[in-house]
Design an enzyme around this catalytic site. Structure first.
Site, PDB file in Angstrom:
ATOM      1  N   ALA A 269       1.051  -1.375   0.028  1.00  0.00           N
ATOM      2  CA  ALA A 269      -0.025  -0.034   0.059  1.00  0.00           C
ATOM      3  C   ALA A 269       0.904   1.541  -0.069  1.00  0.00           C
ATOM      4  O   ALA A 269       2.076   1.158   0.244  1.00  0.00           O
ATOM      5  CB  ALA A 269      -0.880  -0.070   1.077  1.00  0.00           C
ATOM      6  N   ASN A 272      -0.138   7.900   0.107  1.00  0.00           N
ATOM      7  CA  ASN A 272      -0.329   9.406  -0.393  1.00  0.00           C
ATOM      8  C   ASN A 272      -1.277  10.182   0.578  1.00  0.00           C
ATOM      9  O   ASN A 272      -2.256   9.763   1.252  1.00  0.00           O
ATOM     10  CB  ASN A 272      -0.995   9.260  -1.542  1.00  0.00           C
ATOM     11  CG  ASN A 272      -0.484   8.137  -2.645  1.00  0.00           C
ATOM     12  OD1 ASN A 272       0.823   8.048  -2.854  1.00  0.00           O
ATOM     13  ND2 ASN A 272      -1.050   7.022  -2.796  1.00  0.00           N
ATOM     14  N   GLU A 305      -0.050   2.457   6.923  1.00  0.00           N
ATOM     15  CA  GLU A 305      -0.153   3.524   6.028  1.00  0.00           C
ATOM     16  C   GLU A 305      -0.922   4.829   6.810  1.00  0.00           C
ATOM     17  O   GLU A 305      -0.609   6.010   6.522  1.00  0.00           O
ATOM     18  CB  GLU A 305      -1.350   3.258   4.786  1.00  0.00           C
ATOM     19  CG  GLU A 305      -0.623   2.105   4.046  1.00  0.00           C
ATOM     20  CD  GLU A 305       0.833   2.244   3.858  1.00  0.00           C
ATOM     21  OE1 GLU A 305       1.046   3.192   3.580  1.00  0.00           O
ATOM     22  OE2 GLU A 305       1.325   1.033   3.773  1.00  0.00           O
ATOM     23  N   GLU A 327       9.990   4.770   7.206  1.00  0.00           N
ATOM     24  CA  GLU A 327       9.714   3.261   7.399  1.00  0.00           C
ATOM     25  C   GLU A 327      10.073   2.488   8.504  1.00  0.00           C
ATOM     26  O   GLU A 327       9.099   1.829   8.958  1.00  0.00           O
ATOM     27  CB  GLU A 327      10.259   2.667   6.139  1.00  0.00           C
ATOM     28  CG  GLU A 327       9.738   3.179   4.676  1.00  0.00           C
ATOM     29  CD  GLU A 327       8.244   2.880   4.532  1.00  0.00           C
ATOM     30  OE1 GLU A 327       7.623   2.473   5.381  1.00  0.00           O
ATOM     31  OE2 GLU A 327       7.679   3.749   3.714  1.00  0.00           O
TER      32      GLU A 327
HETATM   33  N1  TRP Z   1       5.720   3.587   1.366  1.00  0.00           N
HETATM   34  C1  TRP Z   1       5.009   2.336   1.084  1.00  0.00           C
HETATM   35  C2  TRP Z   1       4.972   1.803   2.585  1.00  0.00           C
HETATM   36  O1  TRP Z   1       5.979   1.431   3.058  1.00  0.00           O
HETATM   37  C3  TRP Z   1       5.710   1.520   0.117  1.00  0.00           C
HETATM   38  C4  TRP Z   1       5.479   1.521  -1.290  1.00  0.00           C
HETATM   39  C5  TRP Z   1       4.356   1.362  -1.756  1.00  0.00           C
HETATM   40  C6  TRP Z   1       6.456   1.598  -2.360  1.00  0.00           C
HETATM   41  N2  TRP Z   1       4.417   1.494  -3.026  1.00  0.00           N
HETATM   42  C7  TRP Z   1       5.713   1.480  -3.418  1.00  0.00           C
HETATM   43  C8  TRP Z   1       7.823   1.768  -2.510  1.00  0.00           C
HETATM   44  C9  TRP Z   1       6.153   1.369  -4.870  1.00  0.00           C
HETATM   45  C10 TRP Z   1       8.380   1.746  -3.614  1.00  0.00           C
HETATM   46  C11 TRP Z   1       7.476   1.502  -4.872  1.00  0.00           C
HETATM   47  O2  TRP Z   1       3.785   2.142   2.958  1.00  0.00           O
HETATM   48 ZN    ZN Z   2       5.782   2.403   4.656  1.00  0.00          ZN
END
Ligand code: TRP
Ligand code: ZN
Length: 876
Positions: A269, A272, A305, A327
């Site tokens: 996921a 955003n 998220e 993260e």
């Molecule tokens: N930031 C996302 C998470 O850890 C990770 C993530 C989702 C992501 N889609 C991605 C990282 C595509 C690299 C590419 O919650």
């Molecule tokens: Zn994350």
């Protein structure tokens, strides 16, 4: 090997970070959505940056990939003093402030990388993290450029929902059957948090009242017909919102929170701002289609998220080397959330398993990197168990060293200082350090040092003086990326049990000693007195640091801990050590018999009326192949599989009656409990199905009825457990069960993934041909990462015997697939290559076979940067 011939992608270094000469601080984006010709108008306000009160000289550097540039305007005038490079647009300008308008065209329908703007099923959606925004328009695609976004989406009315970040400020109809919506996000954000979705959905709505009394609208968008799988995610969201208020005083900050479920997605996921996009497999669940562990996984990802809204979005990363800033911290937060809502011990067991199997392996392999990498070719390759899970362990160690209250003070200070900024891991640790007055200078090496420290522990007991001593040595071996290592600051938590299993007070010369020992030197001795008989030590309790433990436990000591420790985690950990030790002995001596003390222990656990049932299920399971394999320099693959199998057979035989009785008792009421997801019933199912796993191995007639009955259950945990037990036991029923399951679920893609997985785990000699035939199954789709992972990921990770077949067919099957995926979806290819990376751990014959396949990859034209980075490191 062709790797060096053609212009290889180059690395970026943390040490080279510089502030950009300009920053875009506001952008107005207009999308005119069309399948192969979407026009994007980007109007940006740009301002020159200053460093030490001096303007930073230089051009405006914009990133862009696969874009058709239509026009550039500056302050309303056509502009032509630019250079268009392969992946950059350089604007040569000497103004300090200006408005830049760029028009580009992109083709979402042909974008199969699932990065940038693409079509998933029937819907448009975006994925911008890490560097996907550059596939949408020319922009400063770096996390330290923060801007306010206003987004206008125009599309055909067959896409009724047009969504982006923030609040909807305008919508309207157009003459030609099209319509539009305008969204405004009041919070400044980096481009990687931008999102757009356009499609036709069913919507589940709810609302949440925040701690300060604001009403927040919640909306979950799912494919038509999926509303009956949406409620668990929404309930989990409300729990997450409440938990972050209660635990960290953090409140949601927009008036609406949207989640969209899509079928085509590379990861779990994406956080955003105000518009999370989820892989449908991480959202959709009802008891007929999802297992108890799916429910748990969904709750934790929804939490993850949501928690990013503060740890990631409100405070973000200065550059991608700092990824663990958001993260590691957010994984720590989601782990705590799951532990507070469910069983702390069970959650800890899962987290530690992931570390010991996947993260330790990564640290030992060619892609070893610190949680804050220093050098990156393809950023997508660094969304790793090291950055995420070891990153979370590093946060957890700070939590242990500071204590809950100081940790909270540190979090408060971090937000007070850095809200609205893009910062570094150092900034985080500094906030922790200053809020608590605890020195974390040496501790910071955890951010820059890769590799798994080994803690070699020796004990000494002097009966006459009553003094017990632990000598702790930290041993650091070189990793693929780093030779020189520092000694680390390691919180080493211990307990000493007396002969009755009671926890001893830790004292020395009249002082009480804290159970968390501060290990900071290469060799340290800790002494405890007032001890009458030789105690049993529980070491590295609760996995207090991400290290390997080397201590010469006897079977008796380990059994003592399993039977008496007050901590459920310690009991499980000791049980693992006991089983690992004995399986290794069996590997060495060609299948010795399972010692009686172990079967007795398992029997006692099964008959214990007071034990937590989920814990019991964990305690009676043998460690997986991965756990045992991690113990060897050269992995004796087949001997390990045989030893585990032989132990399972022996348990199934020796304890047949107990297993069967427990199974029957726990199964008594299962038909009425299909919809029950309480901890108690989840525990019952877990233990019952752990018993079933053994019972199926016996291939007895009485199990035929039980397996078939369970398969028919309107509860996926039970149904799938029956099928999986049959498949793993190679039970005579397995084929008919697979067929029945397929015809029942052929309309449900997510359930069919479970079926693909079990198909791939079958231990049969023609498995590779079978997998190839499944490529033509109506549900299979190379472009959908869920399908690819379900089928081939399950084969390479869980069908160890056949994947590593010395005829090389498994390696070839995977490589053929990677070559295909290199064109379709490089990110997915790069994640699928993992099992080939650790070739050095196998015998010479297998090494040769794997290297052949890696060379094949190295030789392909247009090798993506994702695969290039891994293949070149693996072959180096
Ligand atoms: N930031 C996302 C998470 O850890 C990770 C993530 C989702 C992501 N889609 C991605 C990282 C595509 C690299 C590419 O919650
Ligand atoms: Zn994350």
């Amino acid at each position: 090997m062709n790797l060096t011939n053609t212009n290889p992608p180059s690395a970026k270094y943390l040490k080279d970070y510089t502030k950009p000469a300009f920053s875009i601080y506001d952008i107005y984006l207009e999308f005119d959505l069309k399948a192969t010709q979407t026009q994007v108008h980007a109007t940006s306000k740009v301002k020159r940056n200053f460093s030490d009160n001096k303007p930073i000289l230089g051009a405006l550097v914009l990133d862009g990939i696969d874009l058709d540039l239509l026009s550039i305007n500056i302050d309303g005038q056509a502009f032509d003093d630019f250079q268009l490079l392969n992946e950059q647009l350089i604007i040569n300008i000497d103004r300090d402030e200006f408005e830049l308008c760029i028009v580009t065209e992109i083709s979402p329908a042909t974008n199969s990388s699932l990065e940038g703007l693409y079509l998933s099923g029937g819907a448009y959606c975006t994925q911008c993290e890490a560097e996907g925004f550059r596939k949408i328009t020319y922009y400063q695609d770096r996390p330290d450029v923060l801007a306010t976004f206003t987004v206008k989406i125009t599309a055909d009315k067959k896409y009724p929902y047009l969504l982006s970040n923030g609040n909807k400020i305008e919508q309207g109809e157009l003459e030609d059957g099209r319509h539009y919506t305008v969204w405004q996000d009041p919070f400044k954000k980096p481009a990687y948090l931008f999102a757009l979705v356009a499609g036709d959905f069913d919507v589940l709505k709810d609302s949440y009242k925040t701690m300060s009394g604001r009403e927040v609208e919640l909306a979950l968008f799912v494919d038509k017909g999926n509303l009956n799988k949406a409620s668990h995610a929404l309930t989990s969201l409300k729990k997450s919102m409440k938990w972050d208020e209660d635990t960290f005083g953090l409140e949601y900050d927009l008036d609406i929170y949207m989640i969209v479920a899509v079928d085509f997605f590379n990861m779990g996921a994406m956080e955003n701002k105000g518009l999370n996009v989820f892989n449908s497999k991480c959202v959709l669940a009802n008891q007929a289609t999802a297992t108890d562990s799916d429910y748990h996984m969904i709750e934790s990802i929804i939490g993850h998220e949501y928690f990013h809204n503060w740890t990631g979005n409100r405070v973000t990363c200065r550059d991608w080397f700092q990824l663990s800033l958001k993260e590691g911290l957010t994984v720590f937060r989601d782990q705590e959330f799951s532990s507070d809502l469910g069983s702390r011990a069970i959650n800890r067991i899962a987290a530690v398993k992931a570390m010991r199997t996947h993260q330790f392996a990564e640290d030992a392999g060619p892609m070893a990197h610190p949680i804050r990498p220093e050098q990156v070719i393809e950023m997508n390759n660094f969304y790793t168990v090291t950055v995420y899970n070891k990153g979370a362990e590093v946060i957890r160690m700070m939590h242990t060293l500071l204590g809950k209250e100081n940790f909270r003070k540190g979090m408060d200070l971090y937000f007070e200082r850095h809200d609205g900024q893009a910062v570094t891991c150092d900034d985080f640790v500094n906030a922790m350090m200053q809020a608590s007055s605890i020195d974390l200078t040496q501790f910071k090496h955890w951010y820059s040092q890769s590799g798994t420290p080994k803690l070699v522990v020796k004990e000494k007991f002097d009966k006459t003086s009553g003094v017990y001593q632990l000598e702790i040595n930290q041993v650091h071996t070189a990793t693929a990326d780093q030779d020189k290592k520092h000694n680390l600051h390691i919180p080493f938590s211990i307990e000493l049990l007396d002969q009755d299993g009671k926890v001893l007070q830790l004292t020395y010369e009249g002082n009480v000693i804290c159970k968390v020992l501060n290990v900071t030197q290469g060799k340290q001795v800790f002494s405890f007195d007032n001890i009458k008989t030789k105690p049993t030590p529980i070491l590295l309790e609760d996995f207090s640091a991400p290290c390997q433990l080397d201590f010469n436990y006897s079977d008796e000591q380990l059994c003592h801990i399993v039977r008496h420790a007050s901590s459920d985690f310690s009991r499980w950990d000791a049980q693992q050590m006991l089983l690992i030790k004995n399986i290794k002995a069996a590997v060495k001596n060609d299948n010795i018999d399972l010692p009686k003390n172990i079967t007795e222990l398992i029997s006692d656990i099964l008959l214990d009326n007071t034990i937590d049932l989920e814990l019991a299920a964990q305690l009676i399971k043998l460690p997986s192949y991965d756990v045992i394999a991690a113990e060897y320099e050269e992995v004796p693959i087949n001997s390990i599989i045989e030893a585990i199998d032989s132990f399972e057979q022996q348990i199934a035989q020796t304890l047949n009656t107990v297993l069967f009785d427990v199974y029957n008792k726990l199964n008594e009421n299962s038909v009425n409990e299909c919809e029950n997801l309480s901890t108690e019933v989840v525990g019952k199912r877990a233990l019952k199905n752990a018993c079933l796993h053994y019972l199926a191995k016996q291939n007895e007639i009485c199990m035929v009825e039980a397996l078939n009955a369970q398969l028919e259950m309107i509860n996926m945990t039970d149904s799938l457990a029956a099928l999986s037990s049959a498949v793993h036991a190679n039970h005579e029923l397995s084929q008919s069960m697979l067929i029945a399951f397929e015809s029942k679920w052929e309309k449900d893609a997510l359930v069919m993934d479970k079926w693909f997985g079990l198909q791939a785990m079958q231990d049969k000699p023609d498995i590779v041909a079978h997998l190839q035939s499944l490529y033509s199954h109506s549900h299979f789709d190379y472009a959908n990462p869920n399908r690819v992972r379900a089928l081939i990921g399950s084969f390479t990770h869980f069908n160890i015997k056949q994947f590593h077949n010395e005829n090389g067919s498994g390696y070839k099957l995977l490589t053929d697939l990677l070559i295909k995926l290199n064109d379709i979806n490089p990110q997915n290819a790069s994640r699928m290559i993992t099992p080939l990376m650790s070739w050095q751990k196998y015998n010479v014959k297998r090494q040769k076979l794997i290297k052949q396949q890696l060379e094949r990859l190295a030789d392909i034209e247009d090798l993506s940067s994702d695969l290039y980075e891994k293949v070149s490191k693996a072959l180096n």
